[in-house]
Design a protein around this motif. Structure first.
Motif, PDB file in Angstrom:
ATOM      1  N   VAL A  63      24.295  92.534 -10.581  1.00 19.03           N
ATOM      2  CA  VAL A  63      24.559  91.299 -11.320  1.00 19.03           C
ATOM      3  C   VAL A  63      23.377  90.877 -12.182  1.00 19.03           C
ATOM      4  N   SER A  64      22.176  91.210 -11.788  1.00 19.73           N
ATOM      5  CA  SER A  64      21.005  90.822 -12.579  1.00 19.73           C
ATOM      6  C   SER A  64      20.911  91.613 -13.882  1.00 19.73           C
ATOM      7  N   HIS A  65      21.611  92.730 -13.973  1.00 19.07           N
ATOM      8  CA  HIS A  65      21.612  93.555 -15.183  1.00 19.07           C
ATOM      9  C   HIS A  65      22.690  93.085 -16.178  1.00 19.07           C
ATOM     10  N   ASP A  66      23.653  92.311 -15.703  1.00 15.08           N
ATOM     11  CA  ASP A  66      24.771  91.835 -16.515  1.00 15.08           C
ATOM     12  C   ASP A  66      24.342  90.585 -17.300  1.00 15.08           C
ATOM     13  N   PRO A  67      24.335  90.636 -18.632  1.00 14.81           N
ATOM     14  CA  PRO A  67      23.925  89.469 -19.421  1.00 14.81           C
ATOM     15  C   PRO A  67      24.994  88.374 -19.497  1.00 14.81           C
ATOM     16  N   GLY A  68      26.160  88.607 -18.920  1.00 14.88           N
ATOM     17  CA  GLY A  68      27.219  87.597 -18.927  1.00 14.88           C
ATOM     18  C   GLY A  68      28.353  87.957 -19.859  1.00 14.88           C
ATOM     19  N   GLU A  69      29.535  87.444 -19.527  1.00 18.09           N
ATOM     20  CA  GLU A  69      30.748  87.815 -20.256  1.00 18.09           C
ATOM     21  C   GLU A  69      30.665  87.527 -21.748  1.00 18.09           C
ATOM     22  N   ASN A  70      30.243  86.338 -22.139  1.00 17.25           N
ATOM     23  CA  ASN A  70      30.192  85.999 -23.568  1.00 17.25           C
ATOM     24  C   ASN A  70      29.250  86.922 -24.331  1.00 17.25           C
ATOM     25  N   ALA A  71      28.069  87.164 -23.771  1.00 15.28           N
ATOM     26  CA  ALA A  71      27.089  88.031 -24.438  1.00 15.28           C
ATOM     27  C   ALA A  71      27.613  89.460 -24.557  1.00 15.28           C
ATOM     28  N   VAL A  72      28.247  89.959 -23.493  1.00 17.81           N
ATOM     29  CA  VAL A  72      28.758  91.336 -23.525  1.00 17.81           C
ATOM     30  C   VAL A  72      29.909  91.456 -24.511  1.00 17.81           C
ATOM     31  N   ARG A  73      30.833  90.525 -24.473  1.00 16.93           N
ATOM     32  CA  ARG A  73      31.982  90.597 -25.399  1.00 16.93           C
ATOM     33  C   ARG A  73      31.519  90.493 -26.852  1.00 16.93           C
ATOM     34  N   ASP A  74      30.572  89.607 -27.132  1.00 16.87           N
ATOM     35  CA  ASP A  74      30.021  89.509 -28.492  1.00 16.87           C
ATOM     36  C   ASP A  74      29.355  90.818 -28.904  1.00 16.87           C
ATOM     37  N   ALA A  75      28.584  91.408 -27.993  1.00 15.67           N
ATOM     38  CA  ALA A  75      27.892  92.660 -28.290  1.00 15.67           C
ATOM     39  C   ALA A  75      28.894  93.789 -28.528  1.00 15.67           C
ATOM     40  N   LEU A  76      29.936  93.868 -27.715  1.00 11.56           N
ATOM     41  CA  LEU A  76      30.956  94.902 -27.902  1.00 11.56           C
ATOM     42  C   LEU A  76      31.653  94.737 -29.250  1.00 11.56           C
ATOM     43  N   ASP A  77      32.084  93.516 -29.553  1.00 10.79           N
ATOM     44  CA  ASP A  77      32.777  93.279 -30.818  1.00 10.79           C
ATOM     45  C   ASP A  77      31.887  93.593 -32.017  1.00 10.79           C
ATOM     46  N   THR A  78      30.647  93.133 -31.972  1.00  8.87           N
ATOM     47  CA  THR A  78      29.717  93.379 -33.076  1.00  8.87           C
ATOM     48  C   THR A  78      29.425  94.866 -33.229  1.00  8.87           C
ATOM     49  N   SER A  79      29.216  95.558 -32.120  1.00  6.22           N
ATOM     50  CA  SER A  79      28.933  96.996 -32.174  1.00  6.22           C
ATOM     51  C   SER A  79      30.105  97.766 -32.762  1.00  6.22           C
ATOM     52  N   LEU A  80      31.317  97.449 -32.328  1.00  9.91           N
ATOM     53  CA  LEU A  80      32.483  98.145 -32.859  1.00  9.91           C
ATOM     54  C   LEU A  80      32.700  97.815 -34.336  1.00  9.91           C
ATOM     55  N   GLU A  81      32.416  96.593 -34.746  1.00  5.11           N
ATOM     56  CA  GLU A  81      32.503  96.233 -36.172  1.00  5.11           C
ATOM     57  C   GLU A  81      31.491  97.029 -36.991  1.00  5.11           C
ATOM     58  N   ARG A  82      30.263  97.112 -36.490  1.00  8.15           N
ATOM     59  CA  ARG A  82      29.212  97.862 -37.203  1.00  8.15           C
ATOM     60  C   ARG A  82      29.574  99.342 -37.287  1.00  8.15           C
ATOM     61  N   LEU A  83      30.093  99.888 -36.191  1.00  6.23           N
ATOM     62  CA  LEU A  83      30.494 101.291 -36.188  1.00  6.23           C
ATOM     63  C   LEU A  83      31.637 101.514 -37.172  1.00  6.23           C
ATOM     64  N   GLU A  84      32.623 100.638 -37.175  1.00  7.42           N
ATOM     65  CA  GLU A  84      33.745 100.785 -38.103  1.00  7.42           C
ATOM     66  C   GLU A  84      33.266 100.751 -39.555  1.00  7.42           C
ATOM     67  N   GLU A  85      32.350  99.857 -39.871  1.00  5.80           N
ATOM     68  CA  GLU A  85      31.831  99.782 -41.231  1.00  5.80           C
ATOM     69  C   GLU A  85      31.123 101.080 -41.619  1.00  5.80           C
ATOM     70  N   GLN A  86      30.338 101.632 -40.724  1.00  8.63           N
ATOM     71  CA  GLN A  86      29.645 102.894 -41.018  1.00  8.63           C
ATOM     72  C   GLN A  86      30.631 104.042 -41.173  1.00  8.63           C
ATOM     73  N   VAL A  87      31.640 104.075 -40.313  1.00  9.58           N
ATOM     74  CA  VAL A  87      32.661 105.120 -40.407  1.00  9.58           C
ATOM     75  C   VAL A  87      33.399 104.993 -41.736  1.00  9.58           C
ATOM     76  N   ARG A  88      33.761 103.772 -42.086  1.00  8.50           N
ATOM     77  CA  ARG A  88      34.477 103.531 -43.341  1.00  8.50           C
ATOM     78  C   ARG A  88      33.631 103.992 -44.546  1.00  8.50           C
ATOM     79  N   GLN A  89      32.346 103.646 -44.563  1.00  8.17           N
ATOM     80  CA  GLN A  89      31.462 104.063 -45.655  1.00  8.17           C
ATOM     81  C   GLN A  89      31.341 105.578 -45.715  1.00  8.17           C
TER      82      GLN A  89
END
Length: 137
Positions: A104-130
């Motif tokens: 549990v001490s390694h988990d930054p929390g649901e909001n932080a993880v979900r934001d990080a996942l969404d942002t990472s997938l958005e960044r990856l999609e943009e790079q793939v698209r380019q």
């Protein structure tokens, strides 16, 4: 244990996406900006996390035959994850990222993880698209 998962459809063949995600030198271009991966002796890597200002030993394995990237902490076993790329037809793919926190001490929390996942997938999609647009143009 806490688990998180997120998926996103991307406009490219699975092989093109997997080439992008499995290149250790390009991980920083789509991973959360607070994480920095440094290759050691593959599959060993070191992950620096800005939030804690700590380096953590990890393993990173690319399984091209399965279009799957797997990772986890090396010594303490507190965290694992995987990314799966699956073709869905018409030149598109679905990318799924799954994270498991055993400590549990390694988990930054649901909001932080979900934001990080969404942002990472958005960044990856943009790079793939380019990359796809540059290859076609």
């Amino acid at each position: 244990m806490t688990e998180y998962e997120s998926s996103r459809t991307m406009p490219a063949a699975p092989e093109h996406i997997f080439d992008q995600v499995s290149d250790v030198d390009r991980l920083g271009s789509w991973l959360p900006e607070a994480l920095h991966v440094h290759a050691e002796d593959p599959p060993a890597v070191t992950v620096h996390e800005d939030r804690t200002d700590e380096d953590t030993g990890a393993l990173l394995r690319a399984r091209r035959d399965q279009m799957r990237l797997e990772w986890g902490t090396r010594d303490q076993g507190s965290y694992t994850g995987w990314l799966q790329v699956a073709g869905i037809g018409s030149g598109a793919s679905e990318v799924t990222v799954h994270l498991s926190f055993f400590d549990v001490s390694h988990d930054p929390g649901e909001n932080a993880v979900r934001d990080a996942l969404d942002t990472s997938l958005e960044r990856l999609e943009e790079q793939v698209r380019q990359r796809v647009e540059n290859a076609a143009g």
